[in-house]
Motif scaffolding. Structure first.
Motif, mmCIF file in Angstrom:
data_model
loop_
_atom_site.group_PDB
_atom_site.id
_atom_site.type_symbol
_atom_site.label_atom_id
_atom_site.label_comp_id
_atom_site.label_asym_id
_atom_site.label_seq_id
_atom_site.Cartn_x
_atom_site.Cartn_y
_atom_site.Cartn_z
ATOM 1 N N ARG A 146 0.803 -1.232 0.039
ATOM 2 C CA ARG A 146 -0.074 -0.037 0.156
ATOM 3 C C ARG A 146 0.847 1.378 0.027
ATOM 4 N NH1 ARG A 146 -5.271 1.104 1.292
ATOM 5 N NH2 ARG A 146 -5.727 -1.038 2.118
ATOM 6 N N PHE B 142 7.091 3.867 3.715
ATOM 7 C CA PHE B 142 7.403 5.109 4.345
ATOM 8 C C PHE B 142 8.965 5.133 4.814
ATOM 9 C CE2 PHE B 142 3.058 6.096 5.264
ATOM 10 C CZ PHE B 142 2.560 4.858 4.899
ATOM 11 N N THR C 84 6.489 9.015 1.744
ATOM 12 C CA THR C 84 5.426 7.956 1.096
ATOM 13 C C THR C 84 5.790 7.712 -0.147
ATOM 14 O OG1 THR C 84 4.076 8.456 3.125
ATOM 15 C CG2 THR C 84 3.497 6.669 1.631
ATOM 16 N N TYR D 273 4.289 5.081 -3.243
ATOM 17 C CA TYR D 273 3.283 4.024 -3.366
ATOM 18 C C TYR D 273 3.349 3.115 -4.432
ATOM 19 C CZ TYR D 273 0.694 7.525 -0.294
ATOM 20 O OH TYR D 273 0.069 8.180 0.663
ATOM 21 N N GLN E 77 3.515 -0.704 4.621
ATOM 22 C CA GLN E 77 2.227 -0.809 4.802
ATOM 23 C C GLN E 77 1.522 -1.814 3.684
ATOM 24 O OE1 GLN E 77 -0.821 2.295 4.446
ATOM 25 N NE2 GLN E 77 -0.463 2.391 6.777
ATOM 26 N N TYR F 160 -5.278 -3.192 9.771
ATOM 27 C CA TYR F 160 -5.201 -1.732 8.635
ATOM 28 C C TYR F 160 -4.464 -0.794 9.164
ATOM 29 C CZ TYR F 160 -6.947 1.551 5.356
ATOM 30 O OH TYR F 160 -6.646 2.528 4.617
ATOM 31 N N GLY F 161 -3.643 -0.380 8.426
ATOM 32 C CA GLY F 161 -3.022 1.014 8.832
ATOM 33 C C GLY F 161 -1.574 0.570 9.557
ATOM 34 N N LEU G 251 2.123 -0.414 10.409
ATOM 35 C CA LEU G 251 3.282 -0.234 9.626
ATOM 36 C C LEU G 251 4.172 -1.299 10.128
ATOM 37 C CD1 LEU G 251 3.796 3.791 9.772
ATOM 38 C CD2 LEU G 251 3.275 2.077 7.664
#
Lengths: 113, 114
Positions: free
Chosen positions: B31, B34, B49, B51, B91, B99-100, B102
């Motif tokens: 996802r 970072f 970040t 992607y 992530q 969810y979320g 790291l």
């Protein structure tokens, strides 16, 4: 970015006692996270704390040891219960803001004797 | 299980000596990747970040790049104030109840000497 504060910034505690760590954010956020950083180690997620629901714990972390509260969209607490020297770590809260970026608080440095 | 490996563990540079930090990752579906900077006694400070493979981002003397297996943090003409631990985290799209979350690497301790 959100401004995150934590209290206390550091503490020295005796074995067998409990410590509650507070995390305050200057804006409303849906998702908050609690991480642990053991000495010389990287960060490990303890649990996710969403307002209005029970915290979700990662493997190896249990609610009896690390109870979490999330009473509103700007505040959360993490309690480290029945502490042992192995709990000596930095405890960090983080929040999501907007673009799925996580911002971290300054951390709480805990030493258990 | 998501995994992140950073290298080297420590890097010592002279001021002005450019170099790169590596972050290799394994994730079921990315996802985001970072980069954070962490100074002693402080929480991680967000840097970038990324992607998708091929993406690049820059901030002052730092440039982050991403491939399907690794990310590099390039430091150009570093200064002593760039000394810190640099953390990489991934992530996953398959977060489920996490969810979320790291997943962090161990970090690279960068020291820049004047």
């Amino acid at each position: 970015s959100a401004v995150i504060s934590q209290k206390p910034s550091r503490d020295i505690c005796q074995r067998g006692t409990s410590l509650t760590i507070q995390c305050q954010v200057d804006s409303q956020v849906t998702m908050m996270f609690w991480y642990r950083q053991q000495p010389g180690q990287s960060l490990t997620l303890i649990a996710t704390a969403n307002q209005g629901s029970e915290a979700t714990y990662e493997s190896g972390f249990v609610i009896d040891k690390f109870p979490i509260s999330r009473p509103n969209l700007t505040f959360s607490t993490l309690t480290v219960s029945n502490m042992s020297p192995e709990d000596s770590s930095i405890y960090l809260c983080s929040v999501y803001e907007g673009s799925e970026t996580q911002y971290f608080g300054p951390g709480t440095r805990l030493l258990v004797l | 299980e998501d995994q992140v490996t950073q290298s080297p563990e420590a890097l010592r540079l002279q001021e002005g000596e450019s170099s790169s930090l590596n972050c290799s990752y394994t994730v079921s579906g990315l996802r985001g990747l970072f980069w954070y900077r962490q100074d002693p006694g402080k929480g991680p400070e967000f840097l970038f970040t990324l992607y998708s493979a091929g993406e690049e981002k820059e901030k002052e003397r730092l440039k982050a790049t991403l491939t399907k297996k690794e990310s590099f943090l390039h430091i150009t003409a570093p200064k002593p104030e760039d000394s810190a631990t640099y953390l990489c985290a991934v992530q996953s799209v398959d977060g489920g109840t996490s969810y979320g979350k790291l997943t962090f690497g161990q970090g690279t301790i960068l020291t820049v000497h004047p």
